[in-house]
Motif scaffolding. Structure first.
Motif, mmCIF file in Angstrom:
data_model
loop_
_atom_site.group_PDB
_atom_site.id
_atom_site.type_symbol
_atom_site.label_atom_id
_atom_site.label_comp_id
_atom_site.label_asym_id
_atom_site.label_seq_id
_atom_site.Cartn_x
_atom_site.Cartn_y
_atom_site.Cartn_z
ATOM 1 N N ASP A 90 52.325 -6.263 49.276
ATOM 2 C CA ASP A 90 51.999 -6.096 47.850
ATOM 3 C C ASP A 90 53.207 -5.900 46.930
ATOM 4 O OD1 ASP A 90 49.342 -6.561 48.072
ATOM 5 O OD2 ASP A 90 48.724 -4.451 48.045
ATOM 6 N N HIS A 91 54.410 -6.057 47.450
ATOM 7 C CA HIS A 91 55.571 -5.918 46.572
ATOM 8 C C HIS A 91 55.879 -7.213 45.808
ATOM 9 C CE1 HIS A 91 57.519 -1.924 48.056
ATOM 10 N NE2 HIS A 91 56.226 -1.817 47.801
ATOM 11 N N ALA A 164 59.331 -3.612 45.213
ATOM 12 C CA ALA A 164 58.647 -3.406 43.935
ATOM 13 C C ALA A 164 59.231 -2.195 43.224
ATOM 14 C CB ALA A 164 57.154 -3.225 44.164
ATOM 15 N N ALA A 165 59.522 -2.392 41.930
ATOM 16 C CA ALA A 165 60.169 -1.339 41.150
ATOM 17 C C ALA A 165 59.275 -0.118 40.978
ATOM 18 C CB ALA A 165 60.578 -1.894 39.782
ATOM 19 N N VAL A 189 68.629 -8.500 47.416
ATOM 20 C CA VAL A 189 67.433 -7.772 47.017
ATOM 21 C C VAL A 189 66.867 -8.328 45.714
ATOM 22 C CG1 VAL A 189 66.508 -5.508 46.356
ATOM 23 C CG2 VAL A 189 68.240 -5.669 48.173
ATOM 24 N N ALA A 190 65.554 -8.577 45.709
ATOM 25 C CA ALA A 190 64.865 -8.888 44.458
ATOM 26 C C ALA A 190 64.096 -7.628 44.074
ATOM 27 C CB ALA A 190 63.918 -10.064 44.640
ATOM 28 N N LEU A 191 64.587 -6.920 43.052
ATOM 29 C CA LEU A 191 63.882 -5.723 42.581
ATOM 30 C C LEU A 191 62.779 -6.224 41.651
ATOM 31 C CD1 LEU A 191 63.787 -2.669 42.687
ATOM 32 C CD2 LEU A 191 65.415 -2.618 40.799
ATOM 33 N N ASN A 192 61.588 -6.363 42.240
ATOM 34 C CA ASN A 192 60.505 -7.082 41.577
ATOM 35 C C ASN A 192 59.606 -6.139 40.760
ATOM 36 O OD1 ASN A 192 59.092 -9.518 41.089
ATOM 37 N ND2 ASN A 192 57.543 -8.948 42.614
ATOM 38 N N LYS A 193 58.720 -6.721 40.005
ATOM 39 C CA LYS A 193 57.805 -6.004 39.096
ATOM 40 C C LYS A 193 58.601 -5.198 38.057
ATOM 41 C CE LYS A 193 54.219 -5.697 42.660
ATOM 42 N NZ LYS A 193 52.972 -5.083 43.081
ATOM 43 N N ILE A 194 59.721 -5.793 37.638
ATOM 44 C CA ILE A 194 60.596 -5.117 36.688
ATOM 45 C C ILE A 194 59.905 -4.977 35.324
ATOM 46 C CG2 ILE A 194 61.859 -7.124 35.773
ATOM 47 C CD1 ILE A 194 63.495 -3.942 37.204
ATOM 48 N N ASP A 195 58.789 -5.699 35.174
ATOM 49 C CA ASP A 195 58.033 -5.652 33.910
ATOM 50 C C ASP A 195 57.128 -4.424 33.795
ATOM 51 O OD1 ASP A 195 55.012 -7.039 34.779
ATOM 52 O OD2 ASP A 195 56.714 -7.254 36.106
ATOM 53 N N THR A 230 63.735 -8.838 39.071
ATOM 54 C CA THR A 230 62.840 -9.978 38.854
ATOM 55 C C THR A 230 61.441 -9.525 38.436
ATOM 56 O OG1 THR A 230 62.083 -9.996 41.152
ATOM 57 C CG2 THR A 230 63.980 -11.383 40.641
ATOM 58 N N SER A 231 60.742 -10.444 37.791
ATOM 59 C CA SER A 231 59.315 -10.268 37.580
ATOM 60 C C SER A 231 58.638 -11.590 37.948
ATOM 61 C CB SER A 231 58.998 -9.915 36.123
ATOM 62 O OG SER A 231 57.605 -10.123 35.902
ATOM 63 N N ALA A 232 57.911 -11.553 39.061
ATOM 64 C CA ALA A 232 57.205 -12.757 39.487
ATOM 65 C C ALA A 232 56.113 -13.078 38.479
ATOM 66 C CB ALA A 232 56.612 -12.551 40.878
#
Ligand code: GDP
Length: 487
Positions: A90-91, A164-165, A189-195, A230-232
């Motif tokens: 879920d990340h 996930a952030a 690293v993709a630090l995702n859900k940055i939004d 990042t934000s997917a």
């Protein structure tokens, strides 16, 4: 194929018990399935006045591989990297892969059609106008990653670790890090859900701390690990991520020979109505053309048609291209290699020998590391490191055990815990141990019957204990070759 006590016995007629006894006198602990080196086998045979002739068995596929490795390079050039996306559930692994796919300029030309063929190629217009291409394997997660590796097929050059952030480093994040490290594959690293609102700078700094704790010190902190926000969902940072992957590939100096006949690996295979067996492959070297003769694991044939990741027919393709090919007589396994041959007969012969070897796979399988045979392998110079996957009931015990185990090393041998975590022994632990030639130690935890079965199949040694001293004593004895063989 390694010589085992069993195979030596059947070749010479010397009783296995006598061989084991003889070796024991030489200070070597062995069981009926232990592998011994050629010299030791000859020595045993000589004791019985038998002159042993050891022939290396080489199959047609070995010869193809050797010829391929030795051939003259024709057109060596830089090639795009192959990346796999790992991370906690879920990340955003799947979402990120989907979003990356949308950045592909070729997809726009193809009318946006995408085809699932196990991997895809993404090309972007880089910031300096230069095109940048990255190949992504389509099955995210460390299970797929490590099971490929356990088959000896490491296709991945770079790992994209999605964190996930709003959640930070979680158990499967740590698992992913250790699986990537054990494979020796660099991590971005993709630090995702940055939004999301929780992605405050405080929280980001906290996650940087967690990453640093696990050996991934962010560049922003003066470390080596690229962390891309990042934000997917929104698409933020995706081109940055692709540019960093391209840059890392440059640092790794990845190249391939774009000339000559192709070789590569199977990503997956399936039966398709009307097309028969199709294989999804990654070309790793050379050129593949429609009409080529091909051996692909146990299958062979003549390439009838090839489709790319946009569903387009292609007549010829080179390195770092994912393709779906038809025209083969059987389904190969994921991880199998493929080679182009000069005749159909050569392909058929290689495939039939592959099937033959498969039938005797028990014998052909590599020597497994167990606590019982570790000292032998150490003495034979086959290893200098005992690798351990460690699972414990609580973090405190895991930490203490890790420290105590790693202290057991000396000048000749090191003990390295490649993964330690809290919880029962899982299939993924066994896969990691298998791929990394490691043993599994469980402390106050169990392995379910299913997991034990998989371990037995893969000959992965699992040791369960409830007292710290017992663990260190057992490993100490194993290092010295003083362990009483089980059974
Ligand atoms: P996976 O299990 O790692 O493959 O994660 P998924 O890609 O299935 O994503 C899990 C959930 O997180 C889904 O509901 C996604 O819509 C959501 N998600 C993924 N990436 C982002 C993101 O960048 N921002 C936000 N807000 N949600 C995301």
């Amino acid at each position: 194929e390694p010589i085992t006590i069993k195979s030596l016995s059947s070749a010479t007629g010397i009783k296995t018990a006598d061989i084991i006894k003889y070796l024991f006198k030489q200070g070597v602990m062995a069981t009926i399935n232990s592998a011994i080196d050629t010299e030791a086998a000859m020595e045993v045979a000589l004791e019985y006045d038998i002159e042993l002739e050891v022939r290396e068995q080489q199959t047609a596929i070995d010869k193809l591989k050797e010829a391929f490795d030795k051939r003259e390079r024709i057109d060596v050039r830089p090639r795009p990297p192959v990346a796999t996306v790992l991370g906690h559930v879920d990340h955003g692994k799947t979402s990120l892969l989907d979003r990356i796919r949308k950045e592909d300029v070729a997809a726009h030309e193809a009318g946006g059609i995408t085809q699932h063929i196990g991997a895809y190629r993404v090309t972007i217009e880089g910031s300096e106008g230069a095109e940048k291409t990255v190949v992504f394997l389509d099955t995210p997660g460390h299970e797929a990653f490590t099971s490929m590796r356990a088959r000896g097929a490491n296709m991945t050059d770079l790992v994209v670790l999605v964190v996930a952030a709003d959640d930070g480093v979680m158990p499967q994040t740590i698992e992913s890090i250790n699986h990537a490290k054990a494979a020796g594959v660099p991590i971005i690293v993709a630090l995702n859900k940055i939004d999301v609102p929780q992605a405050t700078s405080d929280n980001i700094q906290k996650i940087y701390g967690q990453l640093a704790e696990h050996g991934l010190n962010p560049v922003e902190w003066g470390g080596e690990t690229e962390v891309i926000k990042t934000s997917a969902e929104k698409g933020t940072g995706v081109t940055d991520l692709l540019e960093v992957l391209d840059y890392q590939a440059e640092l790794l100096e990845l190249t391939a020979d774009f000339g000559g006949p192709a070789a590569g690996r199977v990503i997956e295979a399936e039966m398709q109505p009307g097309r028969g067996s199709v294989a999804r492959v990654l070309v790793q070297s050379g050129q593949i053309k429609v009409g080529d003769f091909i051996v692909i694991g146990r299958a062979y044939g003549r390439v009838r048609d090839m489709t790319d990741d946009h569903g387009r027919q292609v007549l010829e393709a080179g390195p770092a291209t994912p393709l779906e090919i038809s025209g083969i007589d059987d389904l190969p396994d994921a991880g199998d290699g493929f080679y182009i041959t000069t005749t159909l007969q050569a392909a058929e012969q290689a495939a039939s020998q592959f099937r033959e070897v498969e039938r005797h796979q028990q014998l052909a399988s590599k020597t497994k590391v167990t606590l019982d045979n570790f000292a032998d392998q150490l003495k034979a110079g086959k290893t200098r490191e005992l690798r351990v996957v460690l699972k414990a009931d609580v973090q405190g015990s895991a930490d203490v055990l890790r420290e105590s185990l790693e202290k057991l090393g000396n000048n000749e041998v090191t003990v390295r815990v490649i993964h330690s975590a809290v919880g029962g022994i899982t299939e993924s632990d066994v896969l990691l141990a298998d791929a990394s030639e490691a043993i599994v130690i469980g402390f106050h935890v169990i392995a379910t019957p299913t997991v034990r079965e998989i371990a037995e199949e893969r000959e992965v040694d699992i040791r369960l204990h409830r007292v710290i001293y017992d663990v260190t004593e057992e490993v100490t004895k194993a290092l010295e070759g003083m362990l009483e063989p089980e059974r």
